[in-house]
Scaffold this motif. Structure first.
Motif, PDB file in Angstrom:
ATOM      1  N   TRP A  93      40.990   2.996 -40.089  1.00  0.00           N
ATOM      2  CA  TRP A  93      40.399   2.285 -41.118  1.00  0.00           C
ATOM      3  C   TRP A  93      41.210   2.211 -42.282  1.00  0.00           C
ATOM      4  O   TRP A  93      41.667   1.248 -43.014  1.00  0.00           O
ATOM      5  CB  TRP A  93      39.099   2.650 -41.725  1.00  0.00           C
ATOM      6  N   TYR A  95      44.605   2.118 -41.658  1.00  0.00           N
ATOM      7  CA  TYR A  95      45.651   1.290 -41.585  1.00  0.00           C
ATOM      8  C   TYR A  95      45.318   0.040 -41.716  1.00  0.00           C
ATOM      9  O   TYR A  95      46.219  -0.968 -42.278  1.00  0.00           O
ATOM     10  CB  TYR A  95      45.977   1.528 -40.022  1.00  0.00           C
ATOM     11  N   ILE A  96      43.972  -0.514 -41.494  1.00  0.00           N
ATOM     12  CA  ILE A  96      43.476  -1.737 -41.703  1.00  0.00           C
ATOM     13  C   ILE A  96      43.454  -2.105 -43.274  1.00  0.00           C
ATOM     14  O   ILE A  96      43.931  -3.147 -43.534  1.00  0.00           O
ATOM     15  CB  ILE A  96      41.968  -1.815 -41.271  1.00  0.00           C
ATOM     16  N   LYS A  97      43.227  -1.120 -44.109  1.00  0.00           N
ATOM     17  CA  LYS A  97      43.085  -1.272 -45.396  1.00  0.00           C
ATOM     18  C   LYS A  97      44.342  -1.556 -46.084  1.00  0.00           C
ATOM     19  O   LYS A  97      44.665  -2.211 -46.880  1.00  0.00           O
ATOM     20  CB  LYS A  97      42.438  -0.148 -46.135  1.00  0.00           C
ATOM     21  N   LEU A 101      43.934  -5.875 -43.323  1.00  0.00           N
ATOM     22  CA  LEU A 101      43.487  -6.782 -42.112  1.00  0.00           C
ATOM     23  C   LEU A 101      42.165  -7.190 -41.979  1.00  0.00           C
ATOM     24  O   LEU A 101      41.533  -7.845 -41.073  1.00  0.00           O
ATOM     25  CB  LEU A 101      44.123  -5.821 -41.106  1.00  0.00           C
ATOM     26  N   GLN A 102      41.318  -6.793 -42.857  1.00  0.00           N
ATOM     27  CA  GLN A 102      39.925  -6.999 -43.211  1.00  0.00           C
ATOM     28  C   GLN A 102      39.666  -8.595 -43.472  1.00  0.00           C
ATOM     29  O   GLN A 102      40.399  -8.990 -44.521  1.00  0.00           O
ATOM     30  CB  GLN A 102      39.289  -6.197 -43.991  1.00  0.00           C
ATOM     31  N   ILE A 110      37.487  -7.752 -38.254  1.00  0.00           N
ATOM     32  CA  ILE A 110      39.061  -7.248 -38.475  1.00  0.00           C
ATOM     33  C   ILE A 110      39.878  -8.124 -37.751  1.00  0.00           C
ATOM     34  O   ILE A 110      39.891  -8.496 -36.744  1.00  0.00           O
ATOM     35  CB  ILE A 110      39.172  -5.914 -37.829  1.00  0.00           C
ATOM     36  N   ALA A 112      43.251  -8.575 -36.233  1.00  0.00           N
ATOM     37  CA  ALA A 112      44.433  -7.961 -35.455  1.00  0.00           C
ATOM     38  C   ALA A 112      45.780  -8.381 -35.954  1.00  0.00           C
ATOM     39  O   ALA A 112      46.071  -9.471 -35.752  1.00  0.00           O
ATOM     40  CB  ALA A 112      44.051  -7.770 -34.139  1.00  0.00           C
ATOM     41  N   LEU A 116      47.422  -4.019 -33.543  1.00  0.00           N
ATOM     42  CA  LEU A 116      46.111  -3.798 -33.057  1.00  0.00           C
ATOM     43  C   LEU A 116      45.907  -4.803 -31.973  1.00  0.00           C
ATOM     44  O   LEU A 116      44.790  -4.424 -31.476  1.00  0.00           O
ATOM     45  CB  LEU A 116      45.243  -3.956 -34.317  1.00  0.00           C
TER      46      LEU A 116
END
Length: 139
Positions: A93, A95-97, A101-102, A110, A112, A116
């Motif tokens: 999470w 990494y995503i934030k 990437l959200q 998400i 990718a 990812l």
């Protein structure tokens, strides 16, 4: 005399109707006051229950706390050190934030990036499906 008796009950009925709305107005005030009195003892009863729970000290589930080794593809995102499943999810999470990437329109999805995509095997996954796909990369 019959008309006089009819008028008398009519007059009595009219004040009774006027008195009823006044009673209705007074009744909600009593209703709001009564639950407040009932709520206070309920909170007092709940407070001792909360004090009793921390005394037992909740132990974490061993399956969640067991250090898992990430696959090389997952290690590119979270690092190669063995960490528990809960920490793996937190790091993914982060990494995503960090990389934004959200999905902007539907926040449960998400998007990718290259790293990812190797883990998810798709361009877009739901946040609920993400944990299932990540678990296959832990050993």
């Amino acid at each position: 005399m019959a008309t006089a008796t009819k008028k008398a009950p009519a007059k009595k009925a009219a004040p009774a109707k006027k008195a009823a709305p006044a009673a209705k107005k007074a009744a909600p005030a009593k209703k709001t006051a009564a639950p407040a009195k009932k709520a206070a003892p309920a909170k007092k009863a709940a407070a001792p229950a909360k004090k009793a729970a921390p005394a037992k000290k909740r132990t974490p589930n061993a399956a969640f706390m067991k250090a898992m080794t990430p696959s090389p593809t997952l290690a590119a995102v979270i690092g190669s050190t063995p960490i528990p499943r809960t920490e793996v999810t937190k790091k993914v999470w982060e990494y995503i934030k960090k990389n934004g990437l959200q999905d902007k329109a539907k926040r449960t999805m998400i998007n990718a990036d290259a790293k990812l995509k190797e883990i998810f095997k798709k361009a877009q996954v739901s946040m609920f499906e993400m944990t299932k796909l990540i678990n296959s990369h832990l050993s």
